[in-house]
Design a protein around this motif. Structure first.
Motif, PDB file in Angstrom:
ATOM      1  N   VAL A  78      -1.084   2.084  -4.610  1.00  0.00           N
ATOM      2  CA  VAL A  78      -0.551   3.440  -4.491  1.00  0.00           C
ATOM      3  C   VAL A  78       0.777   3.367  -3.763  1.00  0.00           C
ATOM      4  N   ARG A  79       1.826   3.818  -4.466  1.00  0.00           N
ATOM      5  CA  ARG A  79       3.147   3.927  -3.846  1.00  0.00           C
ATOM      6  C   ARG A  79       3.289   5.348  -3.341  1.00  0.00           C
ATOM      7  N   ARG A  81       5.808   8.263  -1.287  1.00  0.00           N
ATOM      8  CA  ARG A  81       7.090   8.724  -0.762  1.00  0.00           C
ATOM      9  C   ARG A  81       6.785   9.951   0.080  1.00  0.00           C
ATOM     10  N   ASP A 110      10.248   4.378  -2.266  1.00  0.00           N
ATOM     11  CA  ASP A 110       8.953   4.638  -1.647  1.00  0.00           C
ATOM     12  C   ASP A 110       9.019   4.315  -0.162  1.00  0.00           C
ATOM     13  N   SER A 132      -1.753  14.020  -0.842  1.00  0.00           N
ATOM     14  CA  SER A 132      -0.790  14.808  -1.620  1.00  0.00           C
ATOM     15  C   SER A 132      -0.015  15.852  -0.819  1.00  0.00           C
ATOM     16  N   ASP A 136       4.418  12.236  -2.085  1.00  0.00           N
ATOM     17  CA  ASP A 136       4.306  12.087  -3.532  1.00  0.00           C
ATOM     18  C   ASP A 136       3.759  10.689  -3.763  1.00  0.00           C
ATOM     19  N   THR A 137       2.875  10.549  -4.740  1.00  0.00           N
ATOM     20  CA  THR A 137       2.272   9.240  -4.993  1.00  0.00           C
ATOM     21  C   THR A 137       2.471   8.810  -6.432  1.00  0.00           C
ATOM     22  N   ASN A 138       2.393   7.507  -6.612  1.00  0.00           N
ATOM     23  CA  ASN A 138       2.402   6.891  -7.930  1.00  0.00           C
ATOM     24  C   ASN A 138       1.370   5.786  -7.859  1.00  0.00           C
ATOM     25  N   THR A 139       0.382   5.839  -8.759  1.00  0.00           N
ATOM     26  CA  THR A 139      -0.759   4.930  -8.675  1.00  0.00           C
ATOM     27  C   THR A 139      -0.857   4.039  -9.897  1.00  0.00           C
ATOM     28  N   ALA A 140      -1.207   2.790  -9.665  1.00  0.00           N
ATOM     29  CA  ALA A 140      -1.467   1.842 -10.741  1.00  0.00           C
ATOM     30  C   ALA A 140      -2.808   1.178 -10.472  1.00  0.00           C
TER      31      ALA A 140
END
Length: 153
Positions: A78-79, A81, A110, A132, A136-140
């Motif tokens: 999980v990235r 910001r 990030d 949240s 802000d998140t970005n998940t892989a």
């Protein structure tokens, strides 16, 4: 451990490197076995290990746990910001989430990159929801790990 030693003070020869490799593979390797593997006496190996510990080259001896054996079949990255003014709150929230096993504070777009383990994909949304309002998140989801954490010597 002495913190006053500089990195250049920690010179590793071939025997030091081999001892570290052996311990990296199995931190419970008996000193007598280490000594036999490098062709030295046990007291000499003990002295080398003491020196490597004091210089900070060897920082810890650890057990590596297999998350899958404990039912954690999914790994996610999980990235994050952070939202303006939320850095301290975000860091506290990250620290409170037991599933996050590792997190780095990074430069770039990030602020944090976290590695977490899940038993089931349904566990992901509640974790992301708890973040949240702070970031802000970005998940892989990790499919495989072609390069495991490896030794630098």
């Amino acid at each position: 451990m002495r913190n006053d030693l500089k990195k250049e003070d920690a010179h590793l020869d071939g025997i030091d490197t081999r001892l570290i490799e052996l311990l990296y593979d199995n931190a419970r390797t008996p000193v007598t076995e280490l000594a036999r593997a490098v062709g030295m006496t046990a007291p000499s190996v003990n002295e080398r290990l003491r020196r490597l510990e004091e210089s900070g080259v060897i920082a810890h001896y650890r057990v590596e746990v297999n998350p899958a054996a404990l039912g954690y079949g999914l790994m996610a990255i999980v990235r994050m910001r952070q939202l303006p003014g939320k850095m301290k709150e975000l860091e506290a929230q990250i620290n409170s989430i037991a599933e996050i096993v590792e997190c780095d504070k990074v430069t770039g777009d990030d602020c944090y990159i976290a590695r977490l383990y899940l038993k089931d994909i349904s566990e992901l949304d509640p974790i992301l929801d708890s973040i949240s309002e702070l970031a802000d998140t970005n998940t892989a989801i990790v499919k495989s790990t072609p390069v495991k954490r490896r030794l630098l010597v």
